[in-house]
Scaffold this active site. Structure first.
Site, short mmCIF file in Angstrom:
data_model
loop_
_atom_site.label_atom_id
_atom_site.label_comp_id
_atom_site.label_asym_id
_atom_site.label_seq_id
_atom_site.Cartn_x
_atom_site.Cartn_y
_atom_site.Cartn_z
N ARG A 160 32.66 27.01 43.03
CA ARG A 160 31.37 27.71 43.00
C ARG A 160 30.30 26.77 42.44
O ARG A 160 29.39 27.18 41.74
CB ARG A 160 31.45 28.97 42.13
CG ARG A 160 32.65 29.85 42.39
CD ARG A 160 32.67 30.48 43.77
NE ARG A 160 33.86 31.29 43.96
CZ ARG A 160 34.99 30.84 44.53
NH1 ARG A 160 35.08 29.59 44.96
NH2 ARG A 160 36.03 31.64 44.67
N ARG A 217 27.85 26.10 37.32
CA ARG A 217 29.31 26.07 37.26
C ARG A 217 29.76 24.68 37.72
O ARG A 217 29.98 24.45 38.89
CB ARG A 217 29.92 27.15 38.16
CG ARG A 217 29.48 28.56 37.79
CD ARG A 217 30.24 29.59 38.59
NE ARG A 217 29.77 30.93 38.34
CZ ARG A 217 30.35 32.03 38.83
NH1 ARG A 217 31.41 31.91 39.61
NH2 ARG A 217 29.86 33.22 38.57
N TRP A 230 38.75 40.38 35.26
CA TRP A 230 38.08 39.86 36.47
C TRP A 230 36.61 40.21 36.49
O TRP A 230 35.77 39.45 36.96
CB TRP A 230 38.80 40.43 37.70
CG TRP A 230 38.16 40.09 39.01
CD1 TRP A 230 38.41 39.00 39.79
CD2 TRP A 230 37.16 40.84 39.69
NE1 TRP A 230 37.63 39.03 40.93
CE2 TRP A 230 36.86 40.16 40.88
CE3 TRP A 230 36.50 42.04 39.42
CZ2 TRP A 230 35.91 40.61 41.80
CZ3 TRP A 230 35.55 42.51 40.32
CH2 TRP A 230 35.27 41.80 41.49
N ASP A 277 33.36 40.35 34.84
CA ASP A 277 32.70 39.75 33.68
C ASP A 277 31.69 40.69 33.02
O ASP A 277 31.21 40.40 31.92
CB ASP A 277 31.99 38.46 34.09
CG ASP A 277 32.96 37.35 34.45
OD1 ASP A 277 34.11 37.40 33.98
OD2 ASP A 277 32.57 36.44 35.21
N LYS A 332 25.86 43.89 43.32
CA LYS A 332 26.86 43.18 42.54
C LYS A 332 27.76 44.17 41.79
O LYS A 332 28.21 45.17 42.37
CB LYS A 332 26.19 42.15 41.62
CG LYS A 332 25.66 40.94 42.39
CD LYS A 332 24.93 39.95 41.51
CE LYS A 332 25.85 39.19 40.57
NZ LYS A 332 26.55 38.07 41.22
N GLU A 333 28.02 43.93 40.50
CA GLU A 333 28.98 44.77 39.79
C GLU A 333 28.49 46.18 39.53
O GLU A 333 29.26 47.03 39.10
CB GLU A 333 29.37 44.10 38.46
CG GLU A 333 30.32 42.93 38.60
CD GLU A 333 29.63 41.57 38.72
OE1 GLU A 333 30.29 40.56 38.46
OE2 GLU A 333 28.42 41.55 39.05
N HIS A 360 34.53 39.91 47.28
CA HIS A 360 35.81 39.38 46.79
C HIS A 360 36.91 40.43 46.89
O HIS A 360 38.08 40.11 47.17
CB HIS A 360 35.60 38.96 45.33
CG HIS A 360 36.70 38.19 44.71
ND1 HIS A 360 36.48 37.07 43.95
CD2 HIS A 360 38.04 38.35 44.71
CE1 HIS A 360 37.63 36.59 43.51
NE2 HIS A 360 38.61 37.35 43.97
N GLN A 377 29.05 36.56 48.62
CA GLN A 377 29.58 37.14 47.39
C GLN A 377 29.35 38.64 47.32
O GLN A 377 30.23 39.41 46.97
CB GLN A 377 28.93 36.47 46.17
CG GLN A 377 29.44 36.99 44.84
CD GLN A 377 28.43 36.77 43.73
OE1 GLN A 377 27.36 37.38 43.70
NE2 GLN A 377 28.77 35.86 42.80
#
Length: 801
Positions: A348, A358, A487, A489, A632-633, A640, A686
């Site tokens: 990444r 990263r 997993w 974060d 996202k989260e 993923h 992503q």
């Protein structure tokens, strides 16, 4: 809306209009010399590290998102009109300018037509080299002679460390020099006082110099000063030197450097001229001149491109398929694997979004990335696994990032206890058995490798230590602690908060470890794992089932997340899917939690990570609340996880639903609706915006994502059901019921398996008949080690009478 098409014969994606919703990119080169290029020739270049080895500059988060780049400017010396060989950066009106981009396997070809001139530019990095080709062919398609000036352009960084280059300007604006050497190569030299004396990454001479040369035409002018070429008030769309028709001969001395070589051509009607730019790293006076003399001819360029294509195309031959779904064929035969190979290479660390934050190989990402490439490059997969195993510390935890260019096993301090993540080494139980199954290399488990901090152990002992790490760190209910993060974060449970997702991972790992130990004849080890699994199973059943689905987690203060009563985040995708993947769920629980996923998390564009989104949750526990709802989260579609949804449904025998989930997140399925997804329709992203957003279906952060490996792995080993084992290939497809059949060619341990699967009863799964080389066999295992180089396999699905 459609912007291009798949050309599987050439293994290319062809972009037929340049005004794509976002910049659509490709990767060139290797982990030694890497580059990103877009459909409009934007992008940058880097040596070993996208963060500390970036020698070509990109301005991130700009409009457009890919400038500057690798440009050829063209100027008609009679009219004064100018344009670029790629649509951008000049951006001529599209009713006058046409452009085609062919993104291939580590090369890109841009073709344009404007004002009676056709240009074709080919970009690639030769195998095992630290330079790149820009090959330009110009053809006069008008009926009169044309006077055309050609200007190359790239923008060099002043300091290869991107932070120094972009932030510490009081330093980096005063260290660069540029000149033309007596051998007619541009030389860019950085007076870098940040080199290390210990033999580290920066010390080598090649990490401070770049060069550019031109063959095929005489050089009419040059510039190495960015300000001189662009002008103080110019820009990439109208450089001052191009407007005026001449480079200035500038020699950069501080400020900012560029590389521009000018050539003035006369083209007769129907005449084609060819120029080649070579751009590389190293001192122009030594590395540059040697490389230029060896590689600058058109014949050598042809040879290197052919060699590059052969290399990459061979990597894509481990599996080819012919199914009723052309989008699926595009994905499996070319882009799904190519995407996985690129993610495997760069983790990444470098893209149009990843900007060096990263730097190296993220531990858990890179272990999972192995799954997407192990069939194509098993030896490289093994080397990566060995590298990551040496990133495990003796406690069983892991370094968060492994930097291959600076990694020192046995000498690296372990993270502080509060910095451990709970899932890092548990991914070994997916990746290592996949390598052993593909290669048959059972001895790999006996190989002794060092820990990152101190000591050494066999691979099998590394695996046991990984399990012990989590078993030794449990909360008050006996479930594994989430530590700094599992997993996800965004989940902050407190050090002793308990992760149900990790509990399922540990259960899966214990089962895998027992199988490995049994195979190796270590029955005491197998017994230990089975005993620990039974203890964990009891804890899982006692504390994690909420009546209709499994909970998310239990915080250190006892708060339970992911329950029916919760107004936010009441259901969590990962725990439902991994309860099935790990074998923890009872048959009734499996049915209930998968139905809950379908009812509460499934959307036309993929499976949401959770629902409803977080709006009022405390940021101290649920960091996902910082994201807009549906992204996202925070109840977004985290791609993923989509492969896990496919796997879980296949394990449950639900082939139609599994394939529905696969297509919902498959980039190629959006090729005719590219304005919806926006990013490249040939590679994974992503995250995708979910139904809680005003723009559902938009996708972001393409190429480098765990979605690449898991989508390819789930499609090939669960949908197609072609699964390597130590004993051979097991065929267990779980396909859509409306498929009549499919065929596949699988290369496995030096043999070629030609497989045909028939589905006359239109079921999802269930092998009822297998014929191997004309003879019916019992079961669905095709044994390894058969004599013939080619094996013919036919399988029938149906319901056993």
């Amino acid at each position: 809306m459609q912007y291009g098409y798949f050309d599987d014969k050439q293994k290319e994606y062809v972009i037929t209009r340049p005004d794509t919703p976002q910049s659509w990119s490709n990767y060139l080169g290797s982990t030694e010399y890497g580059a990103i290029i877009t459909n409009n020739a934007g992008g940058y270049g880097f040596f070993r590290s996208g963060a500390r080895g970036r020698f070509l500059r990109l301005r991130f988060n700009s409009i457009p998102m890919d400038q500057p780049g690798r440009y050829f400017y063209l100027r008609d010396r009679e009219s004064g009109d100018h344009w670029s060989a790629s649509w951008q950066p000049v951006g001529k009106p599209l009713d006058q300018y046409s452009s085609t981009c062919r993104h291939g396997t580590a090369y890109t070809i841009l073709t344009s037509q404007y004002s009676g001139i056709t240009s074709e530019t080919t970009y690639f990095v030769p195998l095992r080299q630290t330079f790149e080709y820009w090959r330009l062919k110009l053809t006069n398609t008008s009926d009169r002679p044309r006077q055309i000036s050609v200007f190359s352009f790239c923008e060099f960084t002043n300091q290869w460390d991107t932070h120094q280059d972009q932030v510490n300007l009081q330093y980096s604006l005063f260290i660069v020099r540029g000149e033309m050497t007596p051998d007619h190569l541009l030389r860019i030299a950085i007076q870098d006082n940040l080199t290390r004396a210990d033999g580290g990454f920066y010390l080598h001479d090649i990490a401070r110099h770049a060069w550019m040369g031109l063959s095929g035409a005489s050089i009419s002018g040059f510039d190495t000063s960015r300000a001189a070429f662009l002008g103080t008030y110019g820009g990439y769309h109208q450089p001052q030197a191009v407007l005026q028709g001449n480079c200035t001969g500038s020699k950069a001395y501080g400020d900012n450097a560029c590389g521009s070589l000018q050539s003035d051509l006369t083209l007769e009607p129907a005449e084609t001229r060819e120029l080649i730019i070579l751009l590389g790293i190293g001192d122009a006076r030594t590395v540059g001149i040697k490389t230029f003399k060896e590689f600058s001819s058109p014949q050598r360029c042809d040879e290197e491109l052919a060699r590059l294509k052969a290399h990459w195309h061979a990597r894509l031959e481990s599996l080819t398929v012919n199914t009723p779904d052309e989008d699926f064929n595009h994905t499996i035969n070319v882009w799904g694997l190519y995407n996985s190979l690129i993610s495997f290479a760069w983790s990444r660390s470098a893209s149009l979004v990843y900007n060096g934050e990263r730097d190296g190989l993220g531990f858990r990402d890179s272990v999972q990335d192995v799954l997407g490439v192990v069939a194509a490059i098993p030896e490289e997969a093994r080397k990566r696994l060995e590298l990551m195993l040496t990133g495990q510390v003796s406690s069983g935890g892991a370094l968060p990032i492994v930097q291959p260019f600076d990694h020192k096993p046995g000498q690296t301090p372990a993270p502080a206890p509060e910095e451990y993540r709970s899932d890092d080494c548990l991914w070994f139980f997916n990746a290592i058995p996949a390598y052993v199954a593909e290669s048959g290399d059972l001895d790999f488990y006996h190989k002794v490798l060092p820990y990152a901090d101190r000591g050494e152990a066999s691979v099998l002992s590394h695996l046991r230590r990984a399990l012990e790490f989590n078993l030794e760190r449990t909360g008050k209910n006996g479930l594994p602690c989430g530590l700094l993060a599992d997993w996800n974060d965004c989940l902050k449970l407190g050090y002793y908060g308990e992760s149900v997702f990790v509990a399922f991972q540990v259960r899966f790992g214990l089962g895998v470890y027992a199988e490995i130990a049994t195979r190796l004849g270590k029955h005491d080890e197998a017994g230990w794992a089975i005993e620990q699994q039974a203890i964990l199973d009891a804890v899982i059943q006692k504390h994690t089932w909420d009546g209709s689905w499994f909970i998310w987690a239990i915080a250190e203060d006892g708060t339970v997340y992911g329950t029916k009563q919760a107004s936010e985040g009441s259901i969590y995708l990962n725990t439902q899917l991994w309860s099935v993947i790990s074998g923890s769920a009872t048959p009734q629980q499996e049915k209930q939690c998968l139905e809950a996923v379908k009812e509460k998390l499934a959307t036309p564009h993929g499976l949401m990570l959770t629902a409803p989104p977080f709006v009022k949750a405390s940021i101290d526990v649920m960091r996902a609340v910082v994201f807009n709802p549906g992204i996202k989260e925070n109840a977004g579609i985290f791609n993923h996880t989509q492969g896990w949804g496919v796997m879980a449904e296949c394990l449950a025998g639900n082939g139609d639903r599994a394939y529905q989930y696969l297509r919902a997140s498959m980039p190629a399925a959006y090729n005719t609706r590219a304005e919806l997804r926006q990013c490249e329709p040939y590679v994974q992203s992503q995250t995708t915006y979910a139904s809680f957003t005003p723009r559902p279906g938009n996708s972001r952060t393409s190429w480098l994502t765990g979605a690449a490996a898991w989508s390819y792995f789930s499609a090939t080993q669960y949908i197609l059901g072609i699964k390597p084992t130590i004993d051979g290939l097991v065929l267990n497809p779980c396909i859509p019921s409306d498929w009549d059949s499919f065929s596949a060619i699988r290369k496995f341990r030096g043999k070629t398996y030609r497989i045909t699967v028939h589905n006359p009863e239109h079921v999802n799964s269930g092998v009822v008949r297998t014929i191997l080389n004309g003879k019916e066999i019992t079961g669905n295992l095709i044994p390894a080690g058969l004599d013939d180089d080619e094996q013919l396999v036919e399988v029938w699905l149906g319901v056993r009478k």
